[in-house]
Design an enzyme around this catalytic site. Structure first.
Site, PDB file in Angstrom:
ATOM      1  N   TYR A  75       0.833  -1.218   0.000  1.00 46.52           N
ATOM      2  CA  TYR A  75       0.000   0.000   0.000  1.00 46.52           C
ATOM      3  C   TYR A  75       0.861   1.259   0.000  1.00 46.52           C
ATOM      4  O   TYR A  75       0.500   2.264  -0.624  1.00 46.52           O
ATOM      5  CB  TYR A  75      -1.008  -0.009   1.162  1.00 46.52           C
ATOM      6  CG  TYR A  75      -2.225  -0.830   0.797  1.00 46.52           C
ATOM      7  CD1 TYR A  75      -3.218  -0.303  -0.019  1.00 46.52           C
ATOM      8  CD2 TYR A  75      -2.334  -2.145   1.209  1.00 46.52           C
ATOM      9  CE1 TYR A  75      -4.302  -1.064  -0.414  1.00 46.52           C
ATOM     10  CE2 TYR A  75      -3.424  -2.927   0.825  1.00 46.52           C
ATOM     11  CZ  TYR A  75      -4.402  -2.376   0.013  1.00 46.52           C
ATOM     12  OH  TYR A  75      -5.467  -3.131  -0.388  1.00 46.52           O
ATOM     13  N   ARG A  78       1.858   1.888  -3.490  1.00 39.12           N
ATOM     14  CA  ARG A  78       0.715   2.399  -4.266  1.00 39.12           C
ATOM     15  C   ARG A  78       0.377   3.837  -3.852  1.00 39.12           C
ATOM     16  O   ARG A  78      -0.014   4.659  -4.679  1.00 39.12           O
ATOM     17  CB  ARG A  78      -0.483   1.468  -4.097  1.00 39.12           C
ATOM     18  CG  ARG A  78      -0.229   0.091  -4.712  1.00 39.12           C
ATOM     19  CD  ARG A  78      -1.383  -0.851  -4.458  1.00 39.12           C
ATOM     20  NE  ARG A  78      -2.616  -0.401  -5.079  1.00 39.12           N
ATOM     21  CZ  ARG A  78      -3.828  -0.853  -4.750  1.00 39.12           C
ATOM     22  NH1 ARG A  78      -3.953  -1.755  -3.799  1.00 39.12           N
ATOM     23  NH2 ARG A  78      -4.896  -0.401  -5.371  1.00 39.12           N
ATOM     24  N   GLN A 109     -14.616   2.508  -7.511  1.00 37.40           N
ATOM     25  CA  GLN A 109     -13.955   1.408  -6.801  1.00 37.40           C
ATOM     26  C   GLN A 109     -12.487   1.758  -6.575  1.00 37.40           C
ATOM     27  O   GLN A 109     -11.763   1.008  -5.948  1.00 37.40           O
ATOM     28  CB  GLN A 109     -14.028   0.129  -7.632  1.00 37.40           C
ATOM     29  CG  GLN A 109     -15.429  -0.337  -7.897  1.00 37.40           C
ATOM     30  CD  GLN A 109     -15.451  -1.396  -8.986  1.00 37.40           C
ATOM     31  OE1 GLN A 109     -15.280  -2.578  -8.733  1.00 37.40           O
ATOM     32  NE2 GLN A 109     -15.637  -0.967 -10.213  1.00 37.40           N
ATOM     33  N   ASP A 112      -7.377   5.524  -5.165  1.00 37.39           N
ATOM     34  CA  ASP A 112      -6.219   6.402  -5.361  1.00 37.39           C
ATOM     35  C   ASP A 112      -6.491   7.881  -5.083  1.00 37.39           C
ATOM     36  O   ASP A 112      -5.564   8.692  -5.073  1.00 37.39           O
ATOM     37  CB  ASP A 112      -5.662   6.240  -6.793  1.00 37.39           C
ATOM     38  CG  ASP A 112      -6.723   6.444  -7.870  1.00 37.39           C
ATOM     39  OD1 ASP A 112      -7.607   7.304  -7.695  1.00 37.39           O
ATOM     40  OD2 ASP A 112      -6.655   5.743  -8.908  1.00 37.39           O
ATOM     41  N   HIS A 127     -14.606   1.368  -2.082  1.00 37.40           N
ATOM     42  CA  HIS A 127     -13.527   0.528  -1.554  1.00 37.40           C
ATOM     43  C   HIS A 127     -12.528   1.322  -0.710  1.00 37.40           C
ATOM     44  O   HIS A 127     -11.388   0.901  -0.524  1.00 37.40           O
ATOM     45  CB  HIS A 127     -12.808  -0.187  -2.710  1.00 37.40           C
ATOM     46  CG  HIS A 127     -13.694  -1.184  -3.417  1.00 37.40           C
ATOM     47  ND1 HIS A 127     -13.409  -1.710  -4.647  1.00 37.40           N
ATOM     48  CD2 HIS A 127     -14.874  -1.745  -3.033  1.00 37.40           C
ATOM     49  CE1 HIS A 127     -14.382  -2.557  -5.007  1.00 37.40           C
ATOM     50  NE2 HIS A 127     -15.274  -2.578  -4.046  1.00 37.40           N
ATOM     51  N   CYS A 154      -1.927   5.126  15.167  1.00 38.97           N
ATOM     52  CA  CYS A 154      -3.035   6.064  15.326  1.00 38.97           C
ATOM     53  C   CYS A 154      -2.566   7.311  16.070  1.00 38.97           C
ATOM     54  O   CYS A 154      -1.905   7.209  17.109  1.00 38.97           O
ATOM     55  CB  CYS A 154      -4.134   5.353  16.116  1.00 38.97           C
ATOM     56  SG  CYS A 154      -5.503   6.425  16.555  1.00 38.97           S
ATOM     57  N   GLU A 222     -11.967  -3.876 -23.291  1.00 40.71           N
ATOM     58  CA  GLU A 222     -12.284  -5.321 -23.309  1.00 40.71           C
ATOM     59  C   GLU A 222     -13.752  -5.537 -22.962  1.00 40.71           C
ATOM     60  O   GLU A 222     -14.305  -4.792 -22.147  1.00 40.71           O
ATOM     61  CB  GLU A 222     -11.461  -6.059 -22.231  1.00 40.71           C
ATOM     62  CG  GLU A 222      -9.976  -5.839 -22.273  1.00 40.71           C
ATOM     63  CD  GLU A 222      -9.318  -6.600 -23.402  1.00 40.71           C
ATOM     64  OE1 GLU A 222      -9.933  -7.570 -23.894  1.00 40.71           O
ATOM     65  OE2 GLU A 222      -8.217  -6.195 -23.795  1.00 40.71           O
TER      66      GLU A 222
HETATM   67  P1  NAD Z   1      -9.589  -4.284 -12.499  1.00 40.20           P
HETATM   68  O1  NAD Z   1      -8.119  -4.106 -12.420  1.00 40.20           O
HETATM   69  O2  NAD Z   1     -10.183  -5.555 -12.075  1.00 40.20           O
HETATM   70  O3  NAD Z   1     -10.046  -4.062 -14.024  1.00 40.20           O
HETATM   71  C1  NAD Z   1      -9.669  -2.955 -14.771  1.00 40.20           C
HETATM   72  C2  NAD Z   1     -10.557  -2.855 -16.006  1.00 40.20           C
HETATM   73  O4  NAD Z   1     -10.163  -1.678 -16.704  1.00 40.20           O
HETATM   74  C3  NAD Z   1     -10.431  -4.020 -16.989  1.00 40.20           C
HETATM   75  O5  NAD Z   1     -11.716  -4.447 -17.377  1.00 40.20           O
HETATM   76  C4  NAD Z   1      -9.675  -3.410 -18.186  1.00 40.20           C
HETATM   77  O6  NAD Z   1     -10.086  -3.976 -19.422  1.00 40.20           O
HETATM   78  C5  NAD Z   1     -10.055  -1.967 -18.083  1.00 40.20           C
HETATM   79  N1  NAD Z   1      -9.071  -1.031 -18.608  1.00 40.20           N
HETATM   80  C6  NAD Z   1      -7.724  -1.161 -18.685  1.00 40.20           C
HETATM   81  N2  NAD Z   1      -7.174  -0.051 -19.199  1.00 40.20           N
HETATM   82  C7  NAD Z   1      -8.203   0.811 -19.429  1.00 40.20           C
HETATM   83  C8  NAD Z   1      -8.269   2.143 -19.920  1.00 40.20           C
HETATM   84  N3  NAD Z   1      -7.167   2.811 -20.271  1.00 40.20           N
HETATM   85  N4  NAD Z   1      -9.488   2.734 -20.011  1.00 40.20           N
HETATM   86  C9  NAD Z   1     -10.627   2.060 -19.649  1.00 40.20           C
HETATM   87  N5  NAD Z   1     -10.602   0.796 -19.184  1.00 40.20           N
HETATM   88  C10 NAD Z   1      -9.408   0.194 -19.065  1.00 40.20           C
HETATM   89  O7  NAD Z   1     -10.226  -3.091 -11.703  1.00 40.20           O
HETATM   90  P2  NAD Z   1     -11.653  -2.879 -11.053  1.00 40.20           P
HETATM   91  O8  NAD Z   1     -12.719  -3.422 -11.932  1.00 40.20           O
HETATM   92  O9  NAD Z   1     -11.668  -1.445 -10.692  1.00 40.20           O
HETATM   93  O10 NAD Z   1     -11.745  -3.718  -9.688  1.00 40.20           O
HETATM   94  C11 NAD Z   1     -10.756  -4.351  -8.962  1.00 40.20           C
HETATM   95  C12 NAD Z   1     -10.327  -3.730  -7.654  1.00 40.20           C
HETATM   96  O11 NAD Z   1      -9.128  -3.101  -7.956  1.00 40.20           O
HETATM   97  C13 NAD Z   1     -11.146  -2.653  -7.011  1.00 40.20           C
HETATM   98  O12 NAD Z   1     -11.493  -3.069  -5.737  1.00 40.20           O
HETATM   99  C14 NAD Z   1     -10.200  -1.441  -6.860  1.00 40.20           C
HETATM  100  O13 NAD Z   1     -10.282  -0.913  -5.550  1.00 40.20           O
HETATM  101  C15 NAD Z   1      -8.850  -2.021  -7.089  1.00 40.20           C
HETATM  102  N6  NAD Z   1      -7.844  -1.210  -7.763  1.00 40.20           N
HETATM  103  C16 NAD Z   1      -7.826   0.160  -7.663  1.00 40.20           C
HETATM  104  C17 NAD Z   1      -6.848   0.886  -8.329  1.00 40.20           C
HETATM  105  C18 NAD Z   1      -6.844   2.392  -8.205  1.00 40.20           C
HETATM  106  O14 NAD Z   1      -7.369   2.935  -7.228  1.00 40.20           O
HETATM  107  N7  NAD Z   1      -6.261   3.111  -9.171  1.00 40.20           N
HETATM  108  C19 NAD Z   1      -5.899   0.246  -9.099  1.00 40.20           C
HETATM  109  C20 NAD Z   1      -5.926  -1.144  -9.189  1.00 40.20           C
HETATM  110  C21 NAD Z   1      -6.921  -1.866  -8.507  1.00 40.20           C
HETATM  111 ZN    ZN Z   2      -6.787   4.771  17.715  1.00 41.95          ZN
END
Ligand code: NAD
Ligand code: ZN
Length: 254
Positions: A75, A78, A109, A112, A127, A154, A222
Site C-alpha cells: 500500500y 501504491r 472502486q 487512489d 472501496h 493512530c 475489453e
Molecule cells: P480491475 O483491475 O479488475 O479491471 C480494470 C478494467 O479496466 C479491466 O476491465 C480493463 O479492461 C479496463 N481497462 C484497462 N485499461 C483501461 C483504460 N485505459 N481505459 C478504460 N478501461 C481500461 O479493476 P476494477 O474493476 O476497478 O476492480 C478491482 C479492484 O481493484 C477494485 O477493488 C479497486 O479498488 C482495485 N484497484 C484500484 C486501483 C486504483 O485505485 N487506481 C488500481 C488497481 C486496482
Molecule cells: Zn486509535
C-alpha cells in the site's frame, strides 16, 4: 451493441450522446481503468503481481493478519505512486459532468483519490481510500504523508493502523453503497467505465441501472460481464471513450 474504435456505429453513438445531453439524472461507476492513463496499473494489468504476490492475495484481511508489514509495503508503494500521479482527462470529464448536471453521482472502486483531486466534489468511494490509515482499535482516520513510517500508528490512541480500504471479503461502507444503489436506480443514463465488472457488489450497480430502464454506456477496451447489460459499449480507453461521448474538454467557464 459494441462500438469499436473508428467503428461505423455513429448512429448509436449519436443517439446516446443526444440522450445524455437531455438527461438530468446520471450515475457513473469507475474502476481501475480510469486511472490507467495516469500511470496507475490495474489489477488485471501490471498490478496483477507485486514482487511474487498476486494483488488479489494481498488485498485480503488474511494477508494482513499473516504479514501486516508486507501488505503495508504494497500500500505504501501504491500510495506513493498515486501521490506522484496526476488526474487524467477521464477524471476531468467526470468532474465537469458533476458541475453541469443537477443530479450526478460518481461511484468509484478506485482507492487512489484522483477523482477528488480532479475536482469532483462528491465521490462515493466504495472501496475506501489509500491516502488514509484507520486505527485498528478506535477506528480513527489519519491522512498519510509521503514517507510515512510502517506500520503507521493512530494519532489518537497510538495503536497500529491498517490501510483505510475495503479488502476482498469485507463489507462495503453501507451508506455509500445505499446511496450508490439509489443513484443507479434513478439514473436515466449510467456510465460504467474501466471496471472489470467482476468485483461485487459494485458490478451489480450496472445491472441495476439496466433493469430500471436506464441507457447504460460501458467504456472499456475489453468486453466484461456487464457488456450484455450495456445499451452501448465503447471499446476504447476511458479518456477517448468519454471524449467520444461528451465532446472535447473545454476550459471551465469563468
Ligand atoms: P480491475 O483491475 O479488475 O479491471 C480494470 C478494467 O479496466 C479491466 O476491465 C480493463 O479492461 C479496463 N481497462 C484497462 N485499461 C483501461 C483504460 N485505459 N481505459 C478504460 N478501461 C481500461 O479493476 P476494477 O474493476 O476497478 O476492480 C478491482 C479492484 O481493484 C477494485 O477493488 C479497486 O479498488 C482495485 N484497484 C484500484 C486501483 C486504483 O485505485 N487506481 C488500481 C488497481 C486496482
Ligand atoms: Zn486509535
Amino acid at each position: 451493441m459494441s462500438v469499436p474504435v473508428g467503428g461505423g456505429a455513429e448512429a448509436a453513438l449519436g443517439a446516446v450522446r443526444a440522450r445524455l445531453a437531455r438527461a438530468r439524472r446520471v450515475a457513473a461507476l469507475t474502476g481501475a481503468g480510469v486511472s490507467a492513463a495516469s500511470g496507475l496499473p490495474t489489477f488485471r494489468g501490471a498490478l496483477g503481481f507485486w514482487r511474487e504476490h498476486r494483488a488479489e492475495d494481498l488485498a485480503t484481511p488474511q494477508a494482513y493478519a499473516r504479514d501486516p508489514l508486507l501488505v503495508w509495503e504494497w500500500y505504501a508503494a501504491r500510495f506513493h505512486a498515486a501521490a506522484a500521479a496526476a488526474p487524467n482527462g477521464a477524471h476531468l470529464h467526470l468532474a465537469r459532468l458533476e458541475a453541469q448536471l443537477p443530479d450526478f453521482t460518481l461511484v468509484t472502486q478506485n482507492v487512489d483519490g484522483l477523482h477528488a483531486r480532479s475536482g469532483s466534489r462528491r465521490v462515493l468511494e466504495l472501496h475506501g481510500n489509500l491516502t488514509k490509515s484507520r486505527c485498528e482499535r478506535c477506528g480513527h482516520l489519519d491522512a498519510l504523508a509521503p514517507g510515512f513510517a510502517l506500520p503507521p500508528c493512530c494519532s489518537r490512541c497510538g495503536s497500529r493502523a491498517r490501510p483505510n480500504v475495503v479488502w476482498f471479503g469485507e463489507h462495503l461502507p453501507e451508506r455509500a453503497f445505499e446511496a450508490a444503489a439509489a443513484a443507479f436506480s434513478r439514473a436515466e443514463v449510467a456510465l460504467v467505465i474501466g471496471t472489470s465488472g467482476v468485483v461485487e457488489p459494485a458490478a451489480s450497480l450496472g445491472r441495476l441501472a439496466a433493469q430500471r430502464g436506464a441507457v447504460v454506456v460501458e467504456i472499456n477496451p475489453e468486453p466484461t460481464p456487464l457488456t450484455p447489460y450495456a445499451t452501448l459499449s465503447l471499446r476504447q480507453d476511458a479518456v477517448s471513450g468519454l471524449h467520444a461521448l461528451l465532446g472535447p474538454l473545454t476550459p471551465p467557464p469563468g
